[in-house]
Design a protein around this motif. Sequence first.
Motif, short mmCIF file in Angstrom:
data_model
loop_
_atom_site.label_atom_id
_atom_site.label_comp_id
_atom_site.label_asym_id
_atom_site.label_seq_id
_atom_site.Cartn_x
_atom_site.Cartn_y
_atom_site.Cartn_z
N PHE A 18 -10.29 9.85 -1.53
CA PHE A 18 -11.87 9.50 -2.02
C PHE A 18 -12.11 11.28 -0.85
O PHE A 18 -11.39 11.53 0.48
CB PHE A 18 -11.31 8.62 -0.27
CG PHE A 18 -11.56 7.03 -0.93
CD1 PHE A 18 -12.36 6.52 -1.80
CD2 PHE A 18 -10.32 6.60 -1.44
CE1 PHE A 18 -11.99 5.20 -2.01
CE2 PHE A 18 -9.64 5.05 -1.93
CZ PHE A 18 -10.92 5.00 -2.28
N PRO A 19 -13.72 10.97 -0.64
CA PRO A 19 -14.02 12.00 -0.39
C PRO A 19 -14.27 12.02 1.05
O PRO A 19 -14.64 11.08 1.36
CB PRO A 19 -15.39 12.64 -0.99
CG PRO A 19 -15.40 11.59 -1.49
CD PRO A 19 -14.29 10.45 -1.24
N LEU A 64 -6.43 11.43 -0.19
CA LEU A 64 -5.29 10.61 -1.17
C LEU A 64 -4.73 9.54 -0.64
O LEU A 64 -4.14 9.46 0.19
CB LEU A 64 -3.93 11.50 -1.44
CG LEU A 64 -4.13 12.15 -3.31
CD1 LEU A 64 -2.91 13.49 -3.23
CD2 LEU A 64 -5.03 12.21 -3.97
N ALA A 65 -5.47 8.21 -1.37
CA ALA A 65 -5.17 6.84 -1.28
C ALA A 65 -3.77 6.73 -1.79
O ALA A 65 -2.99 5.84 -1.48
CB ALA A 65 -6.40 5.97 -1.27
N SER A 79 -3.97 -2.19 -3.63
CA SER A 79 -4.67 -3.10 -3.54
C SER A 79 -5.34 -1.77 -4.60
O SER A 79 -5.71 -2.43 -5.84
CB SER A 79 -5.82 -3.57 -2.94
OG SER A 79 -5.09 -4.58 -2.05
N LEU A 80 -5.59 -0.79 -4.42
CA LEU A 80 -6.26 0.10 -4.99
C LEU A 80 -5.68 -0.11 -6.52
O LEU A 80 -6.17 0.30 -7.56
CB LEU A 80 -6.31 2.03 -4.37
CG LEU A 80 -7.45 1.56 -3.49
CD1 LEU A 80 -7.04 2.45 -2.30
CD2 LEU A 80 -8.62 1.28 -3.70
N ASN A 122 -16.98 5.80 -4.88
CA ASN A 122 -16.34 7.33 -4.30
C ASN A 122 -15.30 7.83 -4.44
O ASN A 122 -15.06 8.24 -4.71
CB ASN A 122 -17.05 7.59 -2.78
CG ASN A 122 -16.42 6.56 -2.00
OD1 ASN A 122 -15.95 5.53 -2.07
ND2 ASN A 122 -16.55 7.41 -0.33
N ALA A 123 -14.77 6.80 -5.05
CA ALA A 123 -13.29 7.02 -5.22
C ALA A 123 -12.91 8.01 -6.52
O ALA A 123 -13.91 8.03 -7.43
CB ALA A 123 -12.58 5.52 -5.74
N ARG A 124 -12.30 9.03 -6.73
CA ARG A 124 -11.85 9.98 -7.84
C ARG A 124 -10.74 9.24 -8.25
O ARG A 124 -9.93 10.01 -7.54
CB ARG A 124 -11.89 11.67 -7.66
CG ARG A 124 -13.26 11.99 -7.61
CD ARG A 124 -13.09 13.20 -7.59
NE ARG A 124 -11.90 13.94 -6.66
CZ ARG A 124 -11.10 14.34 -7.74
NH1 ARG A 124 -11.41 14.73 -9.09
NH2 ARG A 124 -10.43 14.84 -7.44
N ILE A 125 -10.31 8.80 -9.85
CA ILE A 125 -8.65 8.38 -10.54
C ILE A 125 -8.97 9.94 -10.90
O ILE A 125 -9.66 10.18 -11.61
CB ILE A 125 -9.92 7.39 -10.94
CG1 ILE A 125 -10.89 6.11 -10.07
CG2 ILE A 125 -8.47 6.74 -11.23
CD1 ILE A 125 -10.70 4.43 -11.18
#
Lengths: 250, 279
Positions: free
Chosen positions: B12-13, B20-21, B45-46, B58-61
């Motif tokens: 996430f920015p 980093l999650a 959960s992510l 906004n999540a970057r995968i």
Amino acid sequence: MTTADMIDIRDLRVRFGTVEAVKGVSFAVARGASFGVVGESGSGKSTVLRALSGLNPAWTGHMEIAGQTLTRQRSRDFYRRVQMVFQDPYGSLHPRQTVDRALSEPLVVHGIGDIEARIVRGLAEVALPPTIRFRYPHQLSGGQRQRVAIARALMAEPEVLLLDEPTSALDVSVQAEVLNLLSDIQARRGLTYVMVSHNLAVVAHLCAMVGVMQGGEMVEMISADDLRAGRTKHPHTTELRTLSTELEEA
Amino acid sequence: MDVIIRNLRIAFPTPQGESLAVRDVSMHIGTEKLGIVGESGSGKSLTARSILRLLPHNARITADELSFDGIDIQRASERQMRAIRGRRAGLIMQDPKYSLNPVMTAGQQIAEAWRAHRPNGARASHREALQAAEDLLAQVQIRDPKRVAGAYPHELSGGMGQRVMIAMMLAPDPEVLIADEPTSALDATVQAEILRLLEDLVSRRGMALILISHDLPLVSHFCDRVAVMYAGRVVEELQAGELARATHPYTRGLLDCLPTLSHQKLRLPVLVRDPAWSA
């Protein structure tokens, strides 16, 4: 009741319209002791706590705190001596008030001076860093928020703390920290606790005596030792205990 | 049906740069019951939701591989994703109070899922769809399906509401069920009932189950395999029966800090977090 009892409740009944939610509950808690109430949702356990705390005036029966009979209208002194901690720290702190404001409010309400020093001490007592004082609830973790709620309850130097599922919204690791904190505070201040929870293991950890509620009645009163040893009498207590131990053995 | 996750990273920015999650998580999920355990913020959960591509905008995968039965989820079109979401993979969330529509009856909501996802479902009559909803309610062991089908969510208890949610997710006959803390809002007795029901349905229908929870003993009771997550990483993977043989200090800490009825602990051991765990 003996003079050592801090809380004495006899034949408490609470009614919501035509439904009797609490049907004649009696128990006494000695000064400095902890009493736990367990039961499923709808068993009336929180209703007992809310009637005791003065949040629900629709009750009949006899309730005493420190030898004084409680009426529907409570004195300001009652609200200083008896404080409550709720389940959900997200819901019980004002989202637009800082920790400082939340902690100073009970002091202002009860006309207690020396606010500055008391807030600093209050945060230290629940092991929160002083930097947290001017933060808002959304800037804190769930465990920190519950610590703020406990600090707020302690601000007015109460004698009785009513705990309504104080750890069920928290992670297990944070739950351990909060339970340890509650036992430390009790040892230090000699507080009397009444704790409501649906988790038998949590209640038995903190409370030497446990009352089991079902359908508005307290079906059994059992010591935590008897509960651990499996000396249960009522089938509902046995059922709750079996569930709890089954999962432990996984 | 296989779900394959290889080196999944979700970032996430933030004003301080990227946070980093989820860090390099790999999992292979077949037709089995997998538990993912961790605290809030551990990324459990992510990780599970990335399979449905249901992440915040906004999540970057990034991942070396992220696939559902051979479909590349990172490159799948929205149309392909809609064919997975709900139909082939169902998601059961924590609190039925918030995930059910308050102005539709339980029966209507289940019927809607059934009509939307069953082949020829859209052409079925209302009566057929409602009948299907009642059958599903009976399958989740509701004693009086007719009454519950006609009830609004506020008229149902928490346990009933969660059964309605499960019935709705079963309507399209999915291959995978993702249950994200399905019982955290429920009582201990109801909790066990719901999990037993889920376990039974999953085994009977030959589905895969991904059960997300923060309660390690509970999860291991109902799953074949447990992945323990900490700070975005899988720190340990165990067969459910081998919980006692967990070696990672974080897993041990999670087990030790629980109050138990079987042995009294005067003081609960507290997790001492080693920075090396998340390094």
